[in-house]
Design a protein around this motif. Structure first.
Motif, short mmCIF file in Angstrom:
data_model
loop_
_atom_site.label_atom_id
_atom_site.label_comp_id
_atom_site.label_asym_id
_atom_site.label_seq_id
_atom_site.Cartn_x
_atom_site.Cartn_y
_atom_site.Cartn_z
N LYS A 20 -2.43 -17.34 5.46
CA LYS A 20 -1.77 -16.06 5.24
C LYS A 20 -2.74 -15.06 4.61
CE LYS A 20 0.66 -12.94 2.76
NZ LYS A 20 0.37 -12.25 1.47
N PHE A 21 -2.86 -13.89 5.23
CA PHE A 21 -3.73 -12.82 4.74
C PHE A 21 -2.86 -11.63 4.34
CE2 PHE A 21 -6.38 -15.40 7.44
CZ PHE A 21 -7.61 -15.42 6.80
N GLY A 22 -2.89 -11.28 3.06
CA GLY A 22 -2.07 -10.19 2.55
C GLY A 22 -2.69 -8.82 2.76
N GLY A 23 -1.90 -7.80 2.43
CA GLY A 23 -2.38 -6.44 2.61
C GLY A 23 -3.60 -6.10 1.78
N GLY A 24 -3.67 -6.66 0.57
CA GLY A 24 -4.84 -6.40 -0.27
C GLY A 24 -6.11 -6.98 0.31
N VAL A 25 -5.99 -8.11 1.00
CA VAL A 25 -7.15 -8.73 1.64
C VAL A 25 -7.53 -7.97 2.90
CG1 VAL A 25 -7.93 -10.80 2.86
CG2 VAL A 25 -6.76 -11.02 0.67
N ILE A 26 -6.55 -7.60 3.70
CA ILE A 26 -6.82 -6.84 4.93
C ILE A 26 -7.42 -5.48 4.60
CG2 ILE A 26 -5.70 -5.70 6.90
CD1 ILE A 26 -3.70 -8.06 6.87
N GLY A 27 -7.01 -4.90 3.48
CA GLY A 27 -7.58 -3.65 3.02
C GLY A 27 -6.88 -2.43 3.57
N LYS A 28 -7.18 -1.30 2.96
CA LYS A 28 -6.61 -0.04 3.42
C LYS A 28 -7.10 0.27 4.83
CE LYS A 28 -5.63 4.65 1.80
NZ LYS A 28 -5.87 5.65 0.73
N ASN A 29 -6.17 0.55 5.72
CA ASN A 29 -6.48 0.84 7.13
C ASN A 29 -7.14 -0.34 7.85
OD1 ASN A 29 -5.51 3.51 6.84
ND2 ASN A 29 -7.51 4.20 6.09
N GLY A 30 -7.10 -1.53 7.26
CA GLY A 30 -7.69 -2.70 7.91
C GLY A 30 -9.19 -2.80 7.76
N GLU A 31 -9.74 -2.19 6.70
CA GLU A 31 -11.19 -2.12 6.56
C GLU A 31 -11.87 -3.48 6.39
OE1 GLU A 31 -11.60 0.43 3.22
OE2 GLU A 31 -10.71 -0.99 1.79
N GLU A 60 -1.06 -0.58 1.37
CA GLU A 60 -0.33 0.68 1.15
C GLU A 60 0.52 1.13 2.34
OE1 GLU A 60 -3.01 3.71 -0.20
OE2 GLU A 60 -3.76 2.51 -1.87
N LEU A 61 0.43 0.42 3.48
CA LEU A 61 1.14 0.90 4.67
C LEU A 61 2.65 0.75 4.51
CD1 LEU A 61 0.69 2.16 7.43
CD2 LEU A 61 0.72 -0.13 8.42
N THR A 62 3.12 -0.35 3.92
CA THR A 62 4.56 -0.53 3.73
C THR A 62 5.14 0.58 2.86
OG1 THR A 62 4.40 -2.93 4.02
CG2 THR A 62 6.35 -2.09 2.91
N SER A 63 4.42 0.93 1.80
CA SER A 63 4.89 2.02 0.92
C SER A 63 4.96 3.33 1.69
CB SER A 63 3.95 2.17 -0.28
OG SER A 63 3.97 1.01 -1.07
N LEU A 64 4.00 3.57 2.56
CA LEU A 64 4.02 4.78 3.39
C LEU A 64 5.21 4.77 4.34
CD1 LEU A 64 0.26 5.35 4.37
CD2 LEU A 64 1.71 6.88 3.03
N LEU A 82 0.93 9.14 9.84
CA LEU A 82 0.45 8.36 8.69
C LEU A 82 0.54 6.86 8.96
CD1 LEU A 82 2.12 10.30 5.72
CD2 LEU A 82 -0.30 10.31 6.34
N LEU A 83 1.52 6.48 9.79
CA LEU A 83 1.75 5.07 10.09
C LEU A 83 0.94 4.59 11.28
CD1 LEU A 83 5.64 4.94 9.62
CD2 LEU A 83 3.83 4.69 7.92
N SER A 84 0.66 5.46 12.22
CA SER A 84 -0.05 5.04 13.44
C SER A 84 -1.57 5.15 13.30
CB SER A 84 0.40 5.88 14.63
OG SER A 84 0.13 7.26 14.42
#
Length: 497
Positions: A20-31, A60-64, A82-84
């Motif tokens: 499982k890879f969380g949002g913090g690991v994937i990074g903002k915008n998937g960086e 941060e995408l879920t919050s957006l 903002l989502l796409s």
């Protein structure tokens, strides 16, 4: 470490890692996606099948998405790009043809569903239930699972994603905090097993479920961890499976972000029992969602779990059913702000407990010492927002019931604390020596979980954690010294100390 553990396990089943890879690991915008791909490559090398990869939305995408949904409910408009935009960037940065073109069609289909749901939200002026779940699913986890599969194929790793119509996580109709239906979900595991047996990496989004009727639902906050645990439960009889949570760090003895914590005193925690992991998560350890471990624990399963530092994979925290008989008495000191204290007539205690667990499906509460003078039972709810949302229902149990907000729960986590008399006293002394004016509002020892719980105001939470953590090493050494004397003196060991 992961490879060594694998070699020790049974050879009768193919080895599979659910990663499982969380949002913090994937990074903002998937960086961080290139780093995620490298980790998946490494995990694949030590596995016989898969891996099966569970992903969160990017940071941060879920919050957006929630913000956009609320804007549509309020005014009928919102900034959908903002989502796409993150997915367009992922496509342009990490995908090759023909996967890039294929993903464009998937992206378009998902956002058609998002727009339809937002239209309903604007019409109804409510960002709730299935439409809320659809916005979050098709702009978030479901779409990220699709995107990662195309990225992996672009990197030469054969992959497929789980189609929403074949979704293996079946839930009830509690749309915003859904409950996992294991038996119904088990009927769908062929949609996972078949591609795994074909040698493919399988990706899917976490957090999202579907009812038996095909309606989208969501788990609560941190639900992607829970998804990974539930998928592992479904596959445990087919594979020799390990659940790997790829995180930005492993478990430490306290949150390093807390003020006044001495970094030199922080220790890496390399093993937690299920019980310790659940308690630590409930009381503020943000690295793992407690419901993920609780589902496995309460089902009676023994599934090895590991938290891996994805940038330094040799650093791990293993989680298992067994108690660490040689471990420290105090492993973790942590705190949870924004709690609420609910008091009601003592005769309503059992009804209240049953209501919370069976009707509201809320487990994050603890009973404190009874107020015998006023004949009141007192419960500490670890989610003040839940208490506020449900205050009218809660007070229906007793017309004289009260709710007090602005409280924090400080806890010491360690299965062996039951063997260490005096830990509560040491904690009180540590706080009072460092912060004489700090008011400890309550304290209790929960049996049989060996949980020591102190209640303070929200403003004093970090002070209390830092003060107790400063004495953690001293208390642990004291316990080990007592163990040593006990070897020679029997039960007199603690008396000698």
């Amino acid at each position: 470490m992961l490879e060594q553990h694998r070699q020790q396990k049974s050879k009768r089943k193919s080895r599979l890692t659910v990663a499982k890879f969380g949002g913090g690991v994937i990074g903002k915008n998937g960086e961080n996606i290139p780093l995620v791909v490298e980790r998946i490559k490494t995990i694949r090398e030590i596995s016989d099948a898969g891996p099966l990869v569970i992903v969160s939305a990017s940071k941060e995408l879920t919050s957006l998405a929630i913000k956009v949904g609320e804007e549509y409910a309020f005014s009928g408009v919102g900034e959908l790009t903002l989502l796409s935009n993150p997915y367009v960037w992922i496509k342009d940065s990490f995908m090759k043809e023909p996967y890039k073109s294929n993903f464009i069609h998937e992206l378009s289909d998902c956002f058609k569903k998002v727009k339809r749901a937002l239209g309903q939200i604007a019409e109804n002026k409510e960002f709730i239930n299935v439409n809320r779940a659809r916005v979050l699913a098709y702009s978030g986890e479901v779409l990220m699972g699709i995107a990662l599969s195309y990225v992996l194929n672009s990197y030469g790793l054969e992959s497929t994603h789980v189609q929403i119509e074949n979704w293996p996580i079946v839930t009830d109709k509690n749309f915003e905090n859904a409950n996992f239906l294991e038996e119904e979900s088990r009927l769908r595991i062929n949609h996972l097993v078949n591609p795994l047996e074909d040698g493919k990496i399988v990706t899917m989004g976490g957090y999202i479920g579907r009812t038996k009727d095909g309606l989208e639902t969501t788990y609560g906050r941190g639900g992607s961890d829970k998804t990974a645990a539930n998928i592992t439960m479904l596959l445990k009889d087919v594979y020799d499976v390990t659940l790997d949570f790829e995180k930005s760090s492993i478990v430490l003895s306290a949150d390093p972000k807390i003020k006044n914590i001495d970094r030199k005193e922080l220790e890496e925690i390399h093993y937690l029992s299920y019980n310790e992991a659940i308690l630590a998560g409930q009381f503020g350890m943000k690295i793992l969602t407690p419901s993920a471990v609780r589902d496995v624990y309460e089902a009676g399963y023994d599934i090895p779990m590991v938290i891996t530092d994805f940038r330094n994979p040799k650093h791990t925290t293993w989680i298992g059913r067994e108690v660490d008989i040689n471990g420290d008495s105090i492993k973790i000191v942590t705190g949870k702000k924004n709690c609420a204290l609910f008091s009601l007539d003592i005769n309503m205690r059992k009804s209240f407990r049953d209501y919370m667990k069976k009707i509201k499906r809320f487990h994050d509460f603890y009973e404190l010492a009874t107020d015998e003078i006023n004949r009141k039972s007192r419960f500490l709810l670890l989610d003040g927002e839940f208490a506020k949302r449900n205050e009218e229902e809660l007070k229906a149990f007793d017309e004289y019931a009260t709710v007090e907000y602005g409280l924090a729960a400080i806890t010491l986590v360690g299965d062996r604390m039951a063997e260490a008399p005096g830990v509560v006293a040491e904690s009180f002394v540590a706080i009072k020596e460092r912060y004489p004016k700090l008011n400890i509002l309550d304290g209790t020892i929960q049996r049989p979980t060996s949980l020591i719980l102190l209640v303070v105001s929200d403003d004093d939470a970090e002070k209390a954690v830092s003060a107790i953590h400063a004495t953690r090493n001293y208390v642990n050494k004291k316990v080990k010294l007592a163990d040593y004397y006990t070897m020679f003196t029997g039960n007199l060991g603690w008396s000698v100390i």
